[in-house]
Design a protein around this motif. Sequence first.
Motif, PDB file in Angstrom:
ATOM      1  N   VAL A 179       0.822  -1.253  -0.090  1.00 15.01           N
ATOM      2  CA  VAL A 179      -0.060  -0.034  -0.108  1.00 15.01           C
ATOM      3  C   VAL A 179       0.825   1.401  -0.096  1.00 15.01           C
ATOM      4  N   SER A 180       0.744   2.048  -0.991  1.00 13.09           N
ATOM      5  CA  SER A 180       1.259   3.472  -1.023  1.00 13.09           C
ATOM      6  C   SER A 180       0.231   4.391  -1.280  1.00 13.09           C
ATOM      7  N   GLY A 181       0.202   5.407  -0.241  1.00 12.83           N
ATOM      8  CA  GLY A 181      -0.851   6.301  -0.460  1.00 12.83           C
ATOM      9  C   GLY A 181      -2.029   5.456  -0.538  1.00 12.83           C
ATOM     10  N   ARG A 182      -3.010   6.197  -1.446  1.00 18.52           N
ATOM     11  CA  ARG A 182      -4.419   5.281  -1.376  1.00 18.52           C
ATOM     12  C   ARG A 182      -4.208   4.142  -2.623  1.00 18.52           C
ATOM     13  N   LEU A 183      -3.176   3.803  -3.162  1.00 21.71           N
ATOM     14  CA  LEU A 183      -2.959   2.740  -3.902  1.00 21.71           C
ATOM     15  C   LEU A 183      -2.505   1.447  -3.145  1.00 21.71           C
ATOM     16  N   SER A 184      -3.260   0.240  -3.613  1.00 22.21           N
ATOM     17  CA  SER A 184      -2.659  -1.004  -3.391  1.00 22.21           C
ATOM     18  C   SER A 184      -2.276  -1.540  -4.625  1.00 22.21           C
ATOM     19  N   ILE A 185      -0.798  -1.946  -4.523  1.00 24.30           N
ATOM     20  CA  ILE A 185      -0.172  -2.688  -5.745  1.00 24.30           C
ATOM     21  C   ILE A 185       0.065  -3.940  -5.487  1.00 24.30           C
ATOM     22  N   ARG A 186      -0.291  -5.029  -6.319  1.00 25.33           N
ATOM     23  CA  ARG A 186       0.061  -6.200  -6.396  1.00 25.33           C
ATOM     24  C   ARG A 186       0.654  -6.805  -7.733  1.00 25.33           C
ATOM     25  N   LEU A 187       2.061  -7.314  -7.340  1.00 25.36           N
ATOM     26  CA  LEU A 187       2.442  -7.859  -8.349  1.00 25.36           C
ATOM     27  C   LEU A 187       2.021  -9.429  -8.589  1.00 25.36           C
ATOM     28  N   ASP A 188       1.651  -9.402  -9.772  1.00 29.63           N
ATOM     29  CA  ASP A 188       0.978 -10.851 -10.243  1.00 29.63           C
ATOM     30  C   ASP A 188       2.061 -11.934 -10.772  1.00 29.63           C
ATOM     31  N   ALA A 189       2.910 -11.198 -11.589  1.00 32.03           N
ATOM     32  CA  ALA A 189       4.150 -11.851 -12.157  1.00 32.03           C
ATOM     33  C   ALA A 189       5.123 -10.718 -12.667  1.00 32.03           C
ATOM     34  N   CYS A 190       6.291 -11.507 -12.815  1.00 33.20           N
ATOM     35  CA  CYS A 190       7.473 -10.579 -13.344  1.00 33.20           C
ATOM     36  C   CYS A 190       8.281 -11.513 -14.202  1.00 33.20           C
ATOM     37  N   ARG A 191       8.662 -11.137 -15.266  1.00 36.28           N
ATOM     38  CA  ARG A 191       9.407 -11.993 -16.361  1.00 36.28           C
ATOM     39  C   ARG A 191      10.465 -10.977 -17.077  1.00 36.28           C
ATOM     40  N   TYR A 192      11.345 -11.597 -17.411  1.00 33.96           N
ATOM     41  CA  TYR A 192      12.556 -11.054 -18.308  1.00 33.96           C
ATOM     42  C   TYR A 192      13.047 -11.930 -19.069  1.00 33.96           C
ATOM     43  N   PRO A 193      14.036 -11.353 -19.989  1.00 26.69           N
ATOM     44  CA  PRO A 193      14.602 -12.154 -21.101  1.00 26.69           C
ATOM     45  C   PRO A 193      15.460 -13.168 -20.730  1.00 26.69           C
ATOM     46  N   ALA A 194      15.316 -14.506 -20.947  1.00 27.46           N
ATOM     47  CA  ALA A 194      16.020 -15.527 -20.415  1.00 27.46           C
ATOM     48  C   ALA A 194      17.537 -15.447 -20.717  1.00 27.46           C
ATOM     49  N   ASP A 195      17.918 -14.896 -22.130  1.00 27.81           N
ATOM     50  CA  ASP A 195      19.147 -14.924 -22.486  1.00 27.81           C
ATOM     51  C   ASP A 195      19.994 -13.592 -22.070  1.00 27.81           C
TER      52      ASP A 195
END
Length: 135
Positions: free
Chosen positions: A51-67
């Motif tokens: 929670v930041s200010g009035r926002l609630s932020i949820r990380l559902d997934a994170c991905r990056y280039p494998a190489d």
Amino acid sequence: MIRAGLVLALLAAGPAGAQGFADADAGILRWLDKLTGETADIELTTGQEAVSGRLSIRLDACRYPADNPASDAEAHLTIRDASVADPVFQGWMIASSPALSALDHPRYDVWVLRCVTPEPVPAPEEPATSEGEGE
């Protein structure tokens, strides 16, 4: 209509530009309150909410280039405003192009900085050989 056709043409180009992605267990986001100028970097694990200010932020997934883990990250976020019933943002954000899929909020900005990637495993050292050994 031309723009949609261009996007479809690029998608149809297929595997030539395709890149393999790896999933990360966590991501780092930056939050900005445009009214006060306050910023904060937030590290979230997948499924975690902050929670930041009035926002609630949820990380559902994170991905990056494998190489190239240090390269561009993509994160799927669900962002809610305490004063609104539905999410104000739900979708993928791309670190290198935050405006492509951005949170549209009058007071807050949120963007992806990077995924937390595993530390590279050092290559095993080869045993040192002595000069003249075995002669």
